[in-house]
Design a protein around this motif. Structure first.
Motif, PDB file in Angstrom:
ATOM      1  N   ALA A   1      -2.111 -15.317   2.761  1.00 15.91           N
ATOM      2  CA  ALA A   1      -1.979 -14.322   1.487  1.00 15.91           C
ATOM      3  C   ALA A   1      -0.316 -12.669   2.262  1.00 15.91           C
ATOM      4  O   ALA A   1       0.844 -13.160   1.314  1.00 15.91           O
ATOM      5  CB  ALA A   1      -2.192 -12.998   1.406  1.00 15.91           C
ATOM      6  N   LEU A   2      -0.066 -12.722   3.324  1.00 18.00           N
ATOM      7  CA  LEU A   2       1.105 -12.389   3.698  1.00 18.00           C
ATOM      8  C   LEU A   2       1.752 -13.918   3.993  1.00 18.00           C
ATOM      9  O   LEU A   2       3.065 -12.953   3.135  1.00 18.00           O
ATOM     10  CB  LEU A   2       0.575 -11.683   5.071  1.00 18.00           C
ATOM     11  N   ALA A   3       1.531 -14.711   3.775  1.00 17.52           N
ATOM     12  CA  ALA A   3       2.517 -16.230   3.416  1.00 17.52           C
ATOM     13  C   ALA A   3       3.051 -15.876   2.061  1.00 17.52           C
ATOM     14  O   ALA A   3       4.432 -16.326   2.032  1.00 17.52           O
ATOM     15  CB  ALA A   3       2.340 -16.814   4.382  1.00 17.52           C
ATOM     16  N   ARG A   4       1.928 -15.738   1.322  1.00 23.37           N
ATOM     17  CA  ARG A   4       2.786 -15.873  -0.491  1.00 23.37           C
ATOM     18  C   ARG A   4       3.084 -14.979  -0.901  1.00 23.37           C
ATOM     19  O   ARG A   4       3.587 -14.424  -1.985  1.00 23.37           O
ATOM     20  CB  ARG A   4       0.865 -15.695  -1.171  1.00 23.37           C
ATOM     21  N   GLY A   5       3.769 -13.565   0.107  1.00 26.98           N
ATOM     22  CA  GLY A   5       3.861 -12.905   0.311  1.00 26.98           C
ATOM     23  C   GLY A   5       3.810 -10.948  -0.438  1.00 26.98           C
ATOM     24  O   GLY A   5       3.659 -10.012  -0.861  1.00 26.98           O
ATOM     25  N   VAL A   6       1.872 -11.373  -0.012  1.00 28.42           N
ATOM     26  CA  VAL A   6       1.551 -10.211  -0.449  1.00 28.42           C
ATOM     27  C   VAL A   6       1.382  -8.734   0.578  1.00 28.42           C
ATOM     28  O   VAL A   6       1.699  -9.574   1.947  1.00 28.42           O
ATOM     29  CB  VAL A   6      -0.040  -9.576  -0.845  1.00 28.42           C
ATOM     30  N   VAL A   7       1.425  -7.862   0.041  1.00 33.66           N
ATOM     31  CA  VAL A   7       2.210  -6.366   1.154  1.00 33.66           C
ATOM     32  C   VAL A   7       0.522  -6.418   1.404  1.00 33.66           C
ATOM     33  O   VAL A   7      -0.643  -5.498   0.451  1.00 33.66           O
ATOM     34  CB  VAL A   7       2.985  -4.837   0.309  1.00 33.66           C
ATOM     35  N   ILE A   8      -0.224  -5.890   2.696  1.00 38.31           N
ATOM     36  CA  ILE A   8      -1.288  -5.579   3.051  1.00 38.31           C
ATOM     37  C   ILE A   8      -1.077  -4.351   3.582  1.00 38.31           C
ATOM     38  O   ILE A   8      -0.423  -4.503   4.788  1.00 38.31           O
ATOM     39  CB  ILE A   8      -1.719  -6.879   4.664  1.00 38.31           C
ATOM     40  N   ARG A   9      -1.783  -3.173   3.181  1.00 37.80           N
ATOM     41  CA  ARG A   9      -1.635  -1.927   4.091  1.00 37.80           C
ATOM     42  C   ARG A   9      -2.960  -1.105   4.257  1.00 37.80           C
ATOM     43  O   ARG A   9      -3.917  -1.136   3.861  1.00 37.80           O
ATOM     44  CB  ARG A   9      -1.141  -1.009   2.995  1.00 37.80           C
ATOM     45  N   ARG A  10      -3.016  -1.026   5.768  1.00 33.81           N
ATOM     46  CA  ARG A  10      -4.215  -0.878   6.730  1.00 33.81           C
ATOM     47  C   ARG A  10      -4.436   0.108   7.834  1.00 33.81           C
ATOM     48  O   ARG A  10      -2.939   0.853   7.945  1.00 33.81           O
ATOM     49  CB  ARG A  10      -4.481  -2.298   7.521  1.00 33.81           C
TER      50      ARG A  10
END
Length: 287
Positions: free
Chosen positions: A179-188
């Motif tokens: 998902a990160l490679a697709r440009g999705v921002v992940i906030r954890r």
């Protein structure tokens, strides 16, 4: 297509039969009786009987029409959902078989309970809620794959630190890397009691991959916020449910807009209370 000619029906309306019989009977009474008062009394009684029969017939016809309308509406609703007829037919066939072959046995009760459980599940879905057993990754992987903008999640190491290192956890992490490679921002945000070396290594692995990682001590949050939650593009939310002893039991998902707003507000409050991995000073506790 030529259809066979219909044979004339020999079934006659019972009201017609009774009415004809009463007419003949009245004719006989008026012919043989000379007392007009008695004859009129007899007529009144017979008319009451005819009216009663007519009312009963009308009510029966109304019930028949209501039944056919209800059945028609059910069939129409089923046909409007493309995948439902293929499921309903074998389900109803199985239920009919149980009723016919296993009447007055535990199987009949089990069949009814199965349909009642299905109804409870559908009632939850009607409110935008559904569940999956804890540890079932299928829903999570589907949500991560469908995400296009951002994923906001919390992690409670006392519950899932070991899980991250298991095959199911690594599969979950790989889906997030994709998902990160697709440009999705992940906030954890990691909600922890003690920041251990294993936890630090896990957090830094995710930080290096591009996840926006923060951490907060559990004691600095209200009890109700010290839980695992998630949001995918603001279209689906998740909360992990626990027993009274603190053991994870099942995952609850929601697509209800009010629930999604509540979860987003909660996540933002947790994120504001958290700090970066290398930031030594934590913010003031949330009151």
């Amino acid at each position: 297509m030529n259809r066979p000619a219909k044979k004339p029906s020999i079934i006659v309306d019972p009201v017609l039969i009774v009415g004809t019989g009463l007419s003949v009977l009245l004719a006989v009474i008026f012919y043989v009786r000379e007392d007009t008062a008695q004859a009129l009394g007899t007529v009144a009684g017979l008319i009451g009987g005819v009216i009663t029969l007519q009312v009963q017939t009308l009510l029966k016809e109304r019930r028949r029409i209501d039944h056919e309308t209800r059945v028609g509406q059910m069939v129409s609703t089923i046909e409007k959902i493309p995948w439902l007829p293929d499921l309903m037919e074998p389900m109803l066939r199985a239920a009919k078989h149980v009723e016919r072959e296993y009447d007055r046995t535990p199987a009949q009760d089990a069949c009814r309970r199965a349909f009642e459980e299905c109804l409870r599940t559908l009632a939850d879905l009607e409110r935008g809620h559904f569940r999956s057993p804890y540890g079932d990754n299928e829903v999570f992987l589907g949500l991560i794959e469908q995400a296009r903008e951002q994923i906001c999640v919390t992690s409670v190491p006392t519950v899932d630190l070991t899980w991250w290192r298991e095959p199911v956890g690594r599969q979950y992490w790989q889906a997030q890397v994709d998902a990160l490679a697709r440009g999705v921002v992940i906030r954890r945000v990691f909600i922890y009691h003690e920041w251990t070396d294993d936890l630090d290594a896990l957090a830094r692995e995710q930080l290096a991959a591009g996840v926006r990682v923060r951490r907060v001590q559990a004691e600095r949050l209200p009890v109700g916020m010290r839980v695992i939650t998630g949001l995918w593009d603001g279209s689906c939310g998740h909360e992990l449910n626990y027993t009274a002893a603190g053991e994870a039991v099942h995952d609850t998902f929601t697509v209800s807009p009010p629930d999604l707003e509540r979860l987003m507000r909660q996540f933002e409050m947790i994120e504001r209370s958290a700090v970066d991995l290398d930031e030594p000073r934590a913010p003031d506790p949330v009151l």
